[in-house]
Design a protein around this motif. Structure first.
Motif, PDB file in Angstrom:
ATOM      1  N   LYS A 307       0.828  -1.201   0.000  1.00 15.17           N
ATOM      2  CA  LYS A 307       0.000   0.000   0.000  1.00 15.17           C
ATOM      3  C   LYS A 307       0.864   1.254   0.000  1.00 15.17           C
ATOM      4  O   LYS A 307       0.553   2.239  -0.687  1.00 15.17           O
ATOM      5  N   ASN A 323      -7.469   2.786  -4.553  1.00 19.18           N
ATOM      6  CA  ASN A 323      -7.741   2.233  -3.229  1.00 19.18           C
ATOM      7  C   ASN A 323      -9.213   1.872  -3.069  1.00 19.18           C
ATOM      8  O   ASN A 323      -9.550   0.876  -2.406  1.00 19.18           O
ATOM      9  N   LEU A 326      -9.619  -1.495  -4.788  1.00 24.28           N
ATOM     10  CA  LEU A 326      -9.024  -2.587  -4.009  1.00 24.28           C
ATOM     11  C   LEU A 326      -9.818  -2.855  -2.732  1.00 24.28           C
ATOM     12  O   LEU A 326      -9.962  -4.013  -2.317  1.00 24.28           O
ATOM     13  N   THR A 327     -10.323  -1.816  -2.131  1.00 20.47           N
ATOM     14  CA  THR A 327     -11.144  -1.987  -0.926  1.00 20.47           C
ATOM     15  C   THR A 327     -12.444  -2.717  -1.267  1.00 20.47           C
ATOM     16  O   THR A 327     -12.883  -3.616  -0.519  1.00 20.47           O
ATOM     17  N   SER A 330     -11.658  -6.362  -1.696  1.00 16.10           N
ATOM     18  CA  SER A 330     -11.321  -7.040  -0.440  1.00 16.10           C
ATOM     19  C   SER A 330     -12.561  -7.410   0.353  1.00 16.10           C
ATOM     20  O   SER A 330     -12.581  -8.437   1.046  1.00 16.10           O
ATOM     21  N   TYR A 365      -1.219  -7.106  -7.891  1.00 18.79           N
ATOM     22  CA  TYR A 365      -2.280  -6.833  -6.919  1.00 18.79           C
ATOM     23  C   TYR A 365      -3.533  -7.630  -7.252  1.00 18.79           C
ATOM     24  O   TYR A 365      -4.129  -8.263  -6.377  1.00 18.79           O
ATOM     25  N   LYS A 381      -5.508  -9.523   0.025  1.00 15.24           N
ATOM     26  CA  LYS A 381      -6.946  -9.287   0.196  1.00 15.24           C
ATOM     27  C   LYS A 381      -7.270  -9.054   1.663  1.00 15.24           C
ATOM     28  O   LYS A 381      -7.973  -8.097   2.022  1.00 15.24           O
ATOM     29  N   TYR A 383      -5.229  -8.201   4.062  1.00 14.75           N
ATOM     30  CA  TYR A 383      -4.567  -6.980   4.539  1.00 14.75           C
ATOM     31  C   TYR A 383      -5.421  -5.764   4.196  1.00 14.75           C
ATOM     32  O   TYR A 383      -5.651  -4.897   5.041  1.00 14.75           O
ATOM     33  N   TRP A 384      -5.881  -5.671   2.935  1.00 16.23           N
ATOM     34  CA  TRP A 384      -6.678  -4.514   2.527  1.00 16.23           C
ATOM     35  C   TRP A 384      -7.996  -4.459   3.286  1.00 16.23           C
ATOM     36  O   TRP A 384      -8.467  -3.376   3.666  1.00 16.23           O
ATOM     37  N   LYS A 385      -8.574  -5.611   3.528  1.00 15.20           N
ATOM     38  CA  LYS A 385      -9.853  -5.667   4.239  1.00 15.20           C
ATOM     39  C   LYS A 385      -9.707  -5.178   5.668  1.00 15.20           C
ATOM     40  O   LYS A 385     -10.535  -4.408   6.173  1.00 15.20           O
ATOM     41  N   ASN A 387      -7.428  -3.160   6.839  1.00 16.62           N
ATOM     42  CA  ASN A 387      -6.971  -1.773   6.914  1.00 16.62           C
ATOM     43  C   ASN A 387      -7.891  -0.784   6.217  1.00 16.62           C
ATOM     44  O   ASN A 387      -7.630   0.421   6.243  1.00 16.62           O
ATOM     45  N   ASN A 388      -8.966  -1.275   5.610  1.00 16.39           N
ATOM     46  CA  ASN A 388      -9.942  -0.402   4.958  1.00 16.39           C
ATOM     47  C   ASN A 388     -11.357  -0.893   5.277  1.00 16.39           C
ATOM     48  O   ASN A 388     -12.044  -1.429   4.412  1.00 16.39           O
TER      49      ASN A 388
END
Length: 393
Positions: A307, A323, A326-327, A330, A365, A381, A383-385, A387-388
């Motif tokens: 990120k 972002n 990607l969010t 996720s 990605y 996946k 990680y993004w979930k 953190n978002n």
């Protein structure tokens, strides 16, 4: 812990060299084939695939009539320092030449070069115009002599650092000179293998407004391990380890990881090994593998750089667009082309939104799957979930 405990032969966080390097001869040979044709190469690869390890291995195992040197230029944020680095790399290669010896020795004497190592040179001449020296020296080399191959890692970082310092023209000049060296007949004796941890097209397009300044590079895509390589890789690095893996355990690891870059595999093997050491028991179960996966995704340090690279390199409005995509993936597991377009309209990106998607694919990605896109790695996946978060997602 048992005194004779043996952990797998893996390394995390640094490039794999020596006994930790898993050879991918197909890619090594592909790079060599293009070098021997006289091409300059762009080694295109997502993060953590192992491109730096390949470049270092090639440097340590050169072919006849080629002098190779590797350098990570990530910390350079000054024009003179960049050209000084390229100059010193060239001088190191020249010191190993068997031909053009008189020319080279005379040049070293004129410049008062007294010491040459892989980390730099000792030179008594002051106020050197490094760019001018490169442009003057290279065309003088014997056309039938050896070739200089500079393997440069993280060039995008240098260009981006200059751009952030409001030195766009300097960055453009570096791009121009690199292209000049690659294309002019007088510079056939020097070639480049360039690589970076994020698509160089991001940076070049931001600086130059187009990516055509690097279109002359021969692009080689360095892929993750395939199915058979995963089995061989795990068998190789755990050959003498205390924790052993049968076919069922390896299959489960593959199903958890899905995207077979050595870094992700090593994270799993390392976490499993650490837990086994705590239990003082080398026998593992499917549940132990699941526990290792869950422990890894809770550690943001393992994946935050994916990120950070986007936030560092992309303009704020571009990152906001990417972002959100990607969010969405996720939390929803996938995103359709229509959903992507709707988000693009929201961010005023409807004219070039698929360029961003293509870059995200190239940089490891996401991956296309039946007219929709998913994360290529369950690790990323999750990680993004985490953190978002999305309300009522």
């Amino acid at each position: 812990m048992k005194t004779n405990w043996k952990s797998p032969d893996i390394i995390i966080g640094k490039e794999a060299t020596g006994k930790f390097y898993y050879r991918r001869e197909v890619f090594e040979n592909e790079v060599w084939k293009e070098i021997e044709k006289g091409n300059n190469v762009l080694l295109a690869a997502p993060r953590r695939v192992g491109k730096t390890s390949v470049m270092k291995y090639m440097t340590e195992n050169p072919k006849e009539n080629y002098k190779l040197i590797f350098r990570n230029v990530q910390g350079i944020d000054d024009e003179k320092r960049f050209y000084k680095t390229i100059y010193e790399l060239i001088i190191f290669c020249l010191s190993k030449f068997k031909k053009s010896k008189t020319l080279i020795q005379n040049y070293f004497t004129k410049m008062k070069i007294s010491e040459i190592t892989t980390s730099g040179i000792k030179i008594e001449t002051k106020d050197i115009d490094y760019l001018g020296e490169i442009n003057s020296l290279i065309p003088q080399l014997d056309k039938d002599g050896e070739n200089i191959i500079l393997l440069i890692d993280e060039l995008p970082e240098v260009l981006h650092n200059l751009y952030l310092k409001d030195q766009k023209e300097t960055a453009l000049n570096i791009l121009k000179n690199l292209r000049h060296w690659r294309q002019e007949d007088g510079f056939r004796k020097i070639q480049f293998v360039l690589a970076g941890s994020i698509g160089i097209h991001y940076v070049v397009k931001t600086i130059a407004g187009r990516s055509s300044d690097i279109n002359d590079l021969y692009k080689i895509t360095y892929q993750p391990l395939d199915e058979s390589e995963v089995l061989d890789y795990i068998s190789t690095v755990t050959k003498n380890a205390s924790v052993q893996y049968d076919e069922e355990k390896i299959l489960h690891i593959k199903n958890k990881i899905q995207y077979f870059v050595p870094y992700f595999i090593n994270l799993m093997l390392d976490e499993i090994d650490k837990a086994a050491i705590k239990r003082n028991d080398p026998k593992i179960t499917i549940e132990h593998i699941d526990e290792a996966f869950n422990a890894i995704i809770k550690n943001n340090d393992n994946f935050s750089d994916w990120k950070k690279r986007l936030t560092d390199y992309l303009p704020k409005e571009d990152f906001s667009f990417i972002n959100e995509i990607l969010t969405h993936i996720s939390h929803k597991d996938q995103i359709s082309i229509q959903n992507i377009y709707d988000i693009a309209v929201k961010h005023n990106k409807e004219t070039d939104y698929m360029d961003f998607i293509k870059d995200l694919e190239q940089d490891g990605y996401i991956v296309e799957n039946s007219q929709s896109y998913t994360f290529i790695s369950p690790f990323l996946k999750e990680y993004w979930k985490r953190n978002n978060p999305i309300h009522n997602a």
